[in-house]
Design a protein around this motif. Structure first.
Motif, short mmCIF file in Angstrom:
data_model
loop_
_atom_site.label_atom_id
_atom_site.label_comp_id
_atom_site.label_asym_id
_atom_site.label_seq_id
_atom_site.Cartn_x
_atom_site.Cartn_y
_atom_site.Cartn_z
N VAL A 381 0.84 -1.20 0.00
CA VAL A 381 0.00 0.00 0.00
C VAL A 381 0.88 1.25 0.00
CG1 VAL A 381 -1.73 1.29 1.30
CG2 VAL A 381 -1.88 -1.20 1.16
N GLY A 382 1.99 1.16 0.76
CA GLY A 382 2.87 2.32 0.85
C GLY A 382 2.64 3.12 2.12
N LEU A 383 2.37 2.43 3.21
CA LEU A 383 2.16 3.11 4.50
C LEU A 383 3.45 3.08 5.31
CD1 LEU A 383 -1.36 1.71 5.49
CD2 LEU A 383 -0.81 3.86 4.34
N PRO A 384 3.71 4.15 6.09
CA PRO A 384 4.92 4.17 6.92
C PRO A 384 4.79 3.16 8.06
CG PRO A 384 3.52 6.09 7.36
CD PRO A 384 2.91 5.38 6.21
N PRO A 385 5.89 2.61 8.54
CA PRO A 385 7.28 2.95 8.18
C PRO A 385 7.89 1.93 7.23
CG PRO A 385 7.29 1.77 10.26
CD PRO A 385 5.86 1.75 9.76
N THR A 386 7.14 1.34 6.36
CA THR A 386 7.65 0.28 5.50
C THR A 386 8.44 0.85 4.31
OG1 THR A 386 5.67 0.28 4.14
CG2 THR A 386 5.65 -1.15 6.08
N VAL A 387 9.16 -0.04 3.64
CA VAL A 387 9.94 0.39 2.48
C VAL A 387 9.04 0.82 1.33
CG1 VAL A 387 10.14 -1.97 1.55
CG2 VAL A 387 11.87 -0.27 0.98
N GLY A 388 7.83 0.28 1.28
CA GLY A 388 6.89 0.70 0.24
C GLY A 388 6.55 2.17 0.36
N PHE A 389 6.43 2.66 1.59
CA PHE A 389 6.17 4.09 1.81
C PHE A 389 7.34 4.92 1.30
CE2 PHE A 389 7.10 7.74 4.58
CZ PHE A 389 6.01 8.54 4.28
N ALA A 390 8.56 4.48 1.62
CA ALA A 390 9.75 5.24 1.20
C ALA A 390 9.79 5.38 -0.32
CB ALA A 390 11.00 4.56 1.72
N GLY A 391 9.52 4.26 -1.03
CA GLY A 391 9.56 4.30 -2.48
C GLY A 391 8.52 5.24 -3.05
#
Length: 529
Positions: A381-391
């Motif tokens: 999904v891209g939620l913090p604090p994951t790497v998906g969020f950073a990208g």
């Protein structure tokens, strides 16, 4: 020069011969050989990373033949990240098990050798050769599931993959005619002289990009992916989900900026527009198809179609932030999707759980697996604090930084991708924690609802529920067959569980350490732009 580059390809390639002869005699010995080769691959990958850190980018030419004609290899910080990723994923997915029949061990090592070769090659023709080695191994491994669906999926994968490879090879031919060389570094030097707007150069890039887009499975070139991932043995699906399209994405990025260069995109802006539009279409189509999917592995495959659309958008923007975001997205997606396919395969083997409905209440039946799936999904999904969020954060900033209509559109695509992924991942997580597993004792609220419905039924002259207002005798008997709450626990195999947890921890660690990752990649990105 570093011989490590050659050993990274040679070790798995040569070791692939041994399991072919050892497996009919003793599977355990053959499996030991494969594991030893994969561990050696990790050591070599770590050695290359250390070499690049301490000595900078390195090259190697096999047989001391000039790179223009021989087999040239190159390694920099980006190469090191991908090589380590291939080595770790190769071992992690293999530990999931189930691929030790027949020549599967040999095919596995060929797959690792081919993917590593794509990453370290410095020659556009040898890139094709390594794509074919990895592709042929992948087709055979998908078919090793030995059922009709797997055979059809492998055949489709073979046909589509061959078309993609052929288009790429045609592009290589055009570039060779234009520049007279196949070495990436020499092509980059020759292109300004030939002219970026040369028909041969443009045709070469377009054919190579479309060929690699087939491997990336961008919409509408994605038809092979859902069936292949859903039908392949669990370990093979996890490996391909983590690396199959990731390595193709790396190759497209390397060709775009390391060979053709940002000046080519400036001279032919239509390429940027086509990449952004193609990415937008892939994000939307992949997201919608994922929303409609009921089989979990197909849902995850369609999700990849959408996520790689986002990568294409970052690739097109040609700003440091956007390219860094594309790279972080590439790495993060490999870890998250590999872990999710490990989970899907483990649950299919442990409890024949394959659909969203099968996953209902998994949070109570297998809490560790459900927690890891939820965390990995959060990264998609891209939620913090994951790497998906950073990208996604870097991609959106890159679009805004560019400031053009194309940049603003790209930032909007990032938001759209987040909303779509939130919808299909939300469906999955909702089933994990809010769905009722088969045979479960109703919760307090469900019991209260049942009592009210029962009272209404009695008033209407219908059938009353059991006297205590809970479950019937039959349901109670059923619940006693499972756990205390009537739910049968699911226990995936320990190796798969360990790999899944490691993947979940990695998406968090990479997210929290995303600044270090972008700093590590910065010299490569700055060299391109």
């Amino acid at each position: 020069m570093s011989v490590l580059l050659a050993l990274l390809v040679a070790v798995p390639l040569l070791a692939a011969v041994l399991p072919l002869f050892l497996a009919p005699w003793n599977r355990r010995v053959a499996r030991g050989v494969v594991l030893a080769a994969l561990l050696a691959q990790i050591a070599l990958a770590g050695g290359l990373a250390w070499r690049v850190l301490t000595g900078g980018a390195t090259t190697y030419v096999i047989g001391a033949i000039p790179a223009s004609f021989g087999i040239g290899l190159a390694g920099d910080r980006l190469t090191a990240v991908l090589v380590v990723l291939v080595a770790l994923a190769g071992l992690g997915a293999y530990l999931v098990g189930g691929i030790d029949r027949g020549p599967a061990g040999s095919l596995w090592l060929l797959l690792v050798a081919g993917l590593t070769g794509v990453v370290v090659t410095a020659d556009v023709f040898n890139l094709y050769v390594f794509l074919e080695i990895s592709g042929l191994a992948a087709y055979a491994l998908v078919a090793s599931a030995r059922d009709v669906d797997a055979a059809v999926a492998a055949f489709t994968y073979l046909l589509v993959g061959t078309v993609g490879a052929t288009l790429y090879l045609l592009g290589v031919g055009y570039v060779f005619v234009a520049t007279g060389t196949l070495a990436m570094a020499d092509i980059a030097v020759a292109l300004p002289t030939v002219g970026y707007d040369s028909t041969l150069v443009i045709a070469g890039f377009v054919l190579m990009a479309v060929g690699l887009s087939v491997k990336l499975a961008l919409f509408p070139l994605h038809s092979w992916k859902p069936a292949a991932y859903a039908s392949a043995p669990p370990a093979v699906a996890a490996m391909l989900a983590a690396l199959g399209s990731t390595v193709a994405g790396y190759a497209l990025l390397r060709l775009t900026y390391g060979v053709f260069g940002v000046a080519f995109l400036g001279a032919v802006p239509t390429v940027q527009v086509l990449l952004v539009v193609g990415g937008l279409v892939s994000v939307v189509a992949g997201g919608v198809l994922a929303l409609r999917a009921t089989d979990v592995r197909r849902l995850l495959a369609y999700s990849s179609v959408s996520q790689f659309g986002l990568f294409a958008v970052g690739l097109a923007l040609a700003t440091p932030l956007a390219v860094a975001g594309a790279l972080v997205t590439l790495v993060g997606h490999a870890v998250a999707k590999g872990g999710l396919f490990v989970a899907a395969g483990a649950l299919a083997r442990a409890g024949d759980l394959r659909t969203l409905d099968d996953y209902a209440g998994l949070g109570r039946r297998a809490p560790v697996v459900a927690g890891a799936i939820a965390l990995l999904g959060t990264s998609l999904v891209g939620l913090p604090p994951t790497v998906g969020f950073a990208g996604k954060y870097l991609l959106a900033l890159g679009g805004l930084e560019q400031g053009s209509a194309l940049g603003l559109l790209s930032a909007g695509i990032v938001v759209l991708s987040t909303l779509l992924s939130l919808a299909y991942v939300g469906r999955l997580v909702e089933r994990l924690y809010l769905g009722s597993p088969p045979g479960a004792t109703p919760t307090e609220s469900e019991s209260a609802t049942d009592r009210r419905e029962g009272a209404d039924a009695a008033t209407d002259g219908g059938v009353s529920p059991s006297a205590d207002g809970g479950v019937s005798d039959t349901d109670a008997d059923a619940s006693q067959a499972g756990g205390d709450d009537g739910v049968d626990p699911i226990s995936p195999a320990t190796p798969a569980l360990v790999v899944l947890v490691v993947a979940a921890v990695l998406v968090l660690a990479l997210g929290l350490g995303s600044s270090a990752l972008t700093d590590w990649l910065a010299p490569v990105v700055e060299g391109w732009l």
